[in-house]
Structure formats: structure tokens, C-alpha cells
Write an enzyme that holds these catalytic residues in place. Structure first.
Site, PDB file in Angstrom:
ATOM      1  N   GLY A 156      -7.555   1.388   0.619  1.00 27.66           N
ATOM      2  CA  GLY A 156      -7.333   1.990  -0.705  1.00 27.66           C
ATOM      3  C   GLY A 156      -6.094   2.850  -0.845  1.00 27.66           C
ATOM      4  O   GLY A 156      -6.023   3.679  -1.745  1.00 27.66           O
ATOM      5  N   SER A 208      -2.409   8.349  -3.602  1.00 31.82           N
ATOM      6  CA  SER A 208      -3.784   7.846  -3.452  1.00 31.82           C
ATOM      7  C   SER A 208      -4.652   8.835  -2.680  1.00 31.82           C
ATOM      8  O   SER A 208      -4.204   9.443  -1.701  1.00 31.82           O
ATOM      9  CB  SER A 208      -3.785   6.524  -2.660  1.00 31.82           C
ATOM     10  N   ILE A 209      -5.915   8.923  -3.087  1.00 31.45           N
ATOM     11  CA  ILE A 209      -6.873   9.765  -2.359  1.00 31.45           C
ATOM     12  C   ILE A 209      -6.966   9.290  -0.905  1.00 31.45           C
ATOM     13  O   ILE A 209      -7.035  10.096   0.021  1.00 31.45           O
ATOM     14  CB  ILE A 209      -8.243   9.737  -3.071  1.00 31.45           C
ATOM     15  N   GLN A 234      -3.414  -4.178  -0.529  1.00 29.58           N
ATOM     16  CA  GLN A 234      -4.126  -5.246  -1.242  1.00 29.58           C
ATOM     17  C   GLN A 234      -3.354  -6.563  -1.283  1.00 29.58           C
ATOM     18  O   GLN A 234      -3.940  -7.631  -1.225  1.00 29.58           O
ATOM     19  CB  GLN A 234      -4.478  -4.799  -2.664  1.00 29.58           C
ATOM     20  N   ASP A 243      -7.905  -7.924   0.332  1.00 25.13           N
ATOM     21  CA  ASP A 243      -8.333  -7.952  -1.068  1.00 25.13           C
ATOM     22  C   ASP A 243      -9.785  -8.379  -1.055  1.00 25.13           C
ATOM     23  O   ASP A 243     -10.110  -9.499  -0.655  1.00 25.13           O
ATOM     24  CB  ASP A 243      -7.479  -8.950  -1.859  1.00 25.13           C
ATOM     25  N   ILE A 276     -11.833   2.086  -2.768  1.00 20.65           N
ATOM     26  CA  ILE A 276     -11.360   1.086  -3.721  1.00 20.65           C
ATOM     27  C   ILE A 276     -12.305   1.000  -4.925  1.00 20.65           C
ATOM     28  O   ILE A 276     -13.518   1.133  -4.783  1.00 20.65           O
ATOM     29  CB  ILE A 276     -11.166  -0.307  -3.061  1.00 20.65           C
ATOM     30  N   TYR A 318     -15.277   7.607 -19.187  1.00 25.01           N
ATOM     31  CA  TYR A 318     -15.522   7.061 -17.836  1.00 25.01           C
ATOM     32  C   TYR A 318     -16.314   5.747 -17.931  1.00 25.01           C
ATOM     33  O   TYR A 318     -16.240   4.903 -17.036  1.00 25.01           O
ATOM     34  CB  TYR A 318     -16.228   8.099 -16.953  1.00 25.01           C
ATOM     35  N   LYS A 345     -20.671   3.960 -10.205  1.00 20.52           N
ATOM     36  CA  LYS A 345     -20.643   5.019  -9.182  1.00 20.52           C
ATOM     37  C   LYS A 345     -22.071   5.504  -8.880  1.00 20.52           C
ATOM     38  O   LYS A 345     -22.372   5.897  -7.751  1.00 20.52           O
ATOM     39  CB  LYS A 345     -19.767   6.196  -9.635  1.00 20.52           C
ATOM     40  N   ALA A 371      -5.341   4.709 -10.187  1.00 13.51           N
ATOM     41  CA  ALA A 371      -6.665   4.354 -10.717  1.00 13.51           C
ATOM     42  C   ALA A 371      -7.094   5.379 -11.768  1.00 13.51           C
ATOM     43  O   ALA A 371      -7.613   5.016 -12.826  1.00 13.51           O
ATOM     44  CB  ALA A 371      -7.687   4.289  -9.589  1.00 13.51           C
TER      45      ALA A 371
HETATM   46  P1  NAP Z   1      -5.551   4.472  -6.256  1.00 18.71           P
HETATM   47  O1  NAP Z   1      -4.526   5.211  -5.527  1.00 18.71           O
HETATM   48  O2  NAP Z   1      -5.131   3.605  -7.400  1.00 18.71           O
HETATM   49  O3  NAP Z   1      -6.455   3.654  -5.218  1.00 18.71           O
HETATM   50  C1  NAP Z   1      -7.321   2.603  -5.609  1.00 18.71           C
HETATM   51  C2  NAP Z   1      -7.202   1.562  -4.540  1.00 18.71           C
HETATM   52  O4  NAP Z   1      -8.147   0.489  -4.757  1.00 18.71           O
HETATM   53  C3  NAP Z   1      -5.815   0.906  -4.519  1.00 18.71           C
HETATM   54  O5  NAP Z   1      -5.286   0.968  -3.231  1.00 18.71           O
HETATM   55  C4  NAP Z   1      -6.117  -0.529  -4.924  1.00 18.71           C
HETATM   56  O6  NAP Z   1      -5.200  -1.477  -4.366  1.00 18.71           O
HETATM   57  C5  NAP Z   1      -7.497  -0.701  -4.337  1.00 18.71           C
HETATM   58  N1  NAP Z   1      -8.143  -1.902  -4.832  1.00 18.71           N
HETATM   59  C6  NAP Z   1      -8.428  -2.237  -6.110  1.00 18.71           C
HETATM   60  N2  NAP Z   1      -8.962  -3.476  -6.155  1.00 18.71           N
HETATM   61  C7  NAP Z   1      -9.022  -3.918  -4.874  1.00 18.71           C
HETATM   62  C8  NAP Z   1      -9.442  -5.120  -4.257  1.00 18.71           C
HETATM   63  N3  NAP Z   1      -9.897  -6.166  -4.977  1.00 18.71           N
HETATM   64  N4  NAP Z   1      -9.379  -5.240  -2.902  1.00 18.71           N
HETATM   65  C9  NAP Z   1      -8.889  -4.236  -2.150  1.00 18.71           C
HETATM   66  N5  NAP Z   1      -8.434  -3.074  -2.671  1.00 18.71           N
HETATM   67  C10 NAP Z   1      -8.495  -2.920  -4.025  1.00 18.71           C
HETATM   68  O7  NAP Z   1      -6.625   5.499  -6.907  1.00 18.71           O
HETATM   69  P2  NAP Z   1      -7.596   6.615  -6.290  1.00 18.71           P
HETATM   70  O8  NAP Z   1      -7.885   7.520  -7.433  1.00 18.71           O
HETATM   71  O9  NAP Z   1      -7.053   7.155  -5.044  1.00 18.71           O
HETATM   72  O10 NAP Z   1      -8.942   5.792  -6.031  1.00 18.71           O
HETATM   73  C11 NAP Z   1      -9.611   5.764  -4.777  1.00 18.71           C
HETATM   74  C12 NAP Z   1     -11.111   5.966  -5.003  1.00 18.71           C
HETATM   75  O11 NAP Z   1     -11.329   7.313  -5.428  1.00 18.71           O
HETATM   76  C13 NAP Z   1     -11.738   5.076  -6.059  1.00 18.71           C
HETATM   77  O12 NAP Z   1     -13.015   4.679  -5.615  1.00 18.71           O
HETATM   78  C14 NAP Z   1     -11.877   6.023  -7.249  1.00 18.71           C
HETATM   79  O13 NAP Z   1     -12.904   5.629  -8.133  1.00 18.71           O
HETATM   80  C15 NAP Z   1     -12.234   7.302  -6.515  1.00 18.71           C
HETATM   81  N6  NAP Z   1     -12.080   8.549  -7.286  1.00 18.71           N
HETATM   82  C16 NAP Z   1     -10.917   8.818  -7.946  1.00 18.71           C
HETATM   83  C17 NAP Z   1     -10.805  10.013  -8.645  1.00 18.71           C
HETATM   84  C18 NAP Z   1      -9.540  10.330  -9.413  1.00 18.71           C
HETATM   85  O14 NAP Z   1      -9.583  11.221 -10.269  1.00 18.71           O
HETATM   86  N7  NAP Z   1      -8.426   9.679  -9.141  1.00 18.71           N
HETATM   87  C19 NAP Z   1     -11.865  10.939  -8.689  1.00 18.71           C
HETATM   88  C20 NAP Z   1     -13.034  10.642  -7.974  1.00 18.71           C
HETATM   89  C21 NAP Z   1     -13.129   9.438  -7.283  1.00 18.71           C
HETATM   90  P3  NAP Z   1      -3.856  -1.838  -5.220  1.00 18.71           P
HETATM   91  O15 NAP Z   1      -3.132  -0.591  -5.408  1.00 18.71           O
HETATM   92  O16 NAP Z   1      -3.083  -2.782  -4.435  1.00 18.71           O
HETATM   93  O17 NAP Z   1      -4.344  -2.392  -6.536  1.00 18.71           O
END
Ligand code: NAP
Length: 256
Positions: A15, A21-22, A42, A66, A94, A157, A164, A197
Site C-alpha cells: 500500500g 502514504s500511511i 501495484q 495487484d 490497501i 465516507y 471498514k 486515497a
Molecule cells: P494511499 O497512499 O493512496 O494508499 C492506498 C494504497 O492502496 C495504494 O498504494 C494503492 O496502490 C493500493 N491499492 C489500491 N488498489 C489496489 C489493488 N487492487 N491491489 C493492490 N494495491 C492496491 O492512501 P492511504 O490513505 O495511505 O490508504 C492506506 C489505507 O489507510 C487504506 O486502507 C485507507 O482506507 C486507510 N485509511 C486512510 C485514512 C486517510 O485519511 N488517508 C484514514 C484511515 C484509514 P496504487 O497507488 O498503485 O493505486
């Protein structure tokens, strides 16, 4: 040895899309604590943005993954088995929903769109756990990322709320099933972070502003703070814990 040391541990972190990214925050703090890590990207497009990050974190494996592509997950785990023969932890960071299913009231979400978002964002965690379990010969830790919208109806959301919620429930059932093997399972629930995301959620800036204003600590959490929690949960300091959803949100979730 310090209870915060991850020296000798080997883990997979998925991810990372970029340095916001987190998962990058988790990888950075886990690497600093001494673990060896395997990272995924991915596709070729994401590889360009993450290759240098993987080098800076001294990733021992950097693999295409992926979850929607058949065999992709199995390839990742067979590379890990070949390289390390074991695994101590993995992080599932992810999530994805098509925009047309995310940007509408959940009653308008299509059955296909709901199933697709659930498959990528929730069932993929179960699939990863199935592949990881035989490699966690000395026990281990499995982490996923969730959000407060699982338990409260948060503006915009939408479909990700029930997804979730299913993910957090899965954590509890996985913890029950895997506990005897010494495998612990957690959902980490950060407050909003400005990631790619995150920016897919409508009016995400308002969510960031409100989290900062209403949280007891009057701040947003940093990638390092989330990463520190992840490092603690995969390490020796948390071996008496499993099955929880743990907030790292500057206290936002306690406010009524
Ligand atoms: P992010 O940087 O956009 O990371 C999301 C990741 O998911 C990306 O690396 C993306 O890959 C990957 N992904 C999506 N579809 C996929 C697939 N089919 N196969 C493999 N990888 C895939 O955003 P993020 O906010 O850090 O998200 C990470 C997690 O934290 C998620 O579960 C999100 O719901 C959770 N979260 C986020 C927040 C927030 O406010 N941002 C708060 C709480 C929880 P690509 O970049 O290549 O598409």
C-alpha cells in the site's frame, strides 16, 4: 533488548503509493526499529514513484502486487518464502472503490461496485492472512488500516463505512482463529491523513479541518505517529494483545 526493537523481524508492507502514504509511515518507523521489509507496488506506473522509497528503506524485496490480478498475491508470498522462509508480520494498507460507488448515498451503490470495493478493501486482508499463516512459524502479527467511519456515519465516507466495519469484524474473527498459533491481528484506525486515497473522499479538506478542530489534541496525526503504533503492534511490546481496533487520531473518537 528494547521492547521497541524489531531487530531480526521480517515483514511485508503493502500500500505504498508515494511518500504521503500511511504505509510509507509504517515502513519508515518499522525499518528504523530494525526490521527487514518487503514492499509492493501495484503496477509499473506506481513503481516509478515508489522505487526510490524502497531503496531508501533498504527493502529486501520489491514486488508487483495487484490484488485484483489472479496469482499476484501468491507470487508475492512465494517470493517471500524463497527469500526468508518465514514471515513475522504483514501490513495491509490497501483500499479502493470506484468513484461512482463512493460518491453517492450507499443506497445507490451497485451490487457489482459494492462487491468490488469489498473484495479489494476487505477480503484481500483475509486472502493475505491465508497466505501468510503457514509462513508465521514462530507466531506473528497481521495489521490492517481502518477508519472511524466504520462505527459512525461520517459525511461522504459512504460505501467505505460498511466495508471498514466488515474489516474490523474480520480482525476479531481472525484473532480468534489464529490466536493459538501465536498470530495476533489488529486494525489501526488513524484520523484523516492527506493521502491519494484520502483525497478521493468528497470535501476531504473539511474532514481534515474538523478533525484538527475537534480532536482533544487540536492536531492531525502524522505518518510517523501512525508508523510508531504499527511498529509497536508488530513487535514484542504488544504480545499480550490481539483482535482490537486501535485509534491513533489525537483522541478524536472520544469526543461526543
Ligand atoms: P494511499 O497512499 O493512496 O494508499 C492506498 C494504497 O492502496 C495504494 O498504494 C494503492 O496502490 C493500493 N491499492 C489500491 N488498489 C489496489 C489493488 N487492487 N491491489 C493492490 N494495491 C492496491 O492512501 P492511504 O490513505 O495511505 O490508504 C492506506 C489505507 O489507510 C487504506 O486502507 C485507507 O482506507 C486507510 N485509511 C486512510 C485514512 C486517510 O485519511 N488517508 C484514514 C484511515 C484509514 P496504487 O497507488 O498503485 O493505486
Amino acid at each position: 533488548m528494547s521492547i521497541f526493537s524489531l531487530k531480526g523481524k521480517k515483514g511485508l508492507i503493502t500500500g505504498i503509493a508515494n511518500n504521503k502514504s500511511i504505509a510509507y509511515g509504517c515502513a519508515k518507523m518499522i525499518h528504523e526499529a530494525g526490521a527487514e521489509i518487503a514492499l509492493t507496488y501495484q503496477n509499473e506506473k506506481t513503481k516509478k514513484y515508489t522505487e526510490d522509497l524502497a531503496k531508501s528503506l533498504d527493502a529486501k524485496l520489491f514486488l508487483e502486487f495487484d490484488v485484483t490480478v489472479e496469482g499476484s498475491l501468491e507470487n508475492v508470498f512465494s517470493a517471500i518464502e524463497k527469500k526468508w522462509g518465514k514471515l513475522d508480520f504483514f501490513i495491509h494498507a490497501i483500499a479502493f472503490s470506484k468513484a461512482e460507488d463512493l460518491h453517492t448515498s450507499i443506497i445507490n451503490t451497485s451490487a457489482d461496485g459494492f462487491a468490488f470495493a469489498m473484495d479489494v478493501s476487505c477480503h484481500s486482508f483475509l486472502k493475505m492472512a491465508k497466505c501468510a499463516t503457514p509462513l508465521m512459524k514462530d507466531g506473528g502479527a497481521m495489521l490492517t488500516l481502518t477508519y472511524y467511519g466504520a462505527e459512525k456515519a461520517i459525511e461522504n465516507y459512504n460505501i467505505m463505512g460498511p466495508i471498514k466495519a466488515a474489516l474490523e469484524s474480520s480482525v476479531r474473527y481472525m484473532a480468534k482463529d489464529l490466536g493459538e498459533k501465536g498470530i495476533r491481528v489488529f486494525a489501526v484506525s488513524p484520523g484523516p491523513v492527506d493521502t491519494r486515497a484520502g483525497s478521493g473522499i468528497k470535501d476531504f479538506n473539511q474532514l481534515l479541518d474538523s478533525a484538527k478542530e475537534k480532536s482533544p489534541m487540536k492536531k492531525l496525526v502524522t505518518l510517523e505517529e501512525i508508523g510508531n503504533l504499527a511498529a509497536f503492534l508488530v513487535g514484542p511490546g504488544s504480545t499480550g494483545m490481539t483482535g482490537q481496533t486501535i485509534f491513533v487520531d489525537a483522541g478524536y473518537h472520544i469526543i461526543g
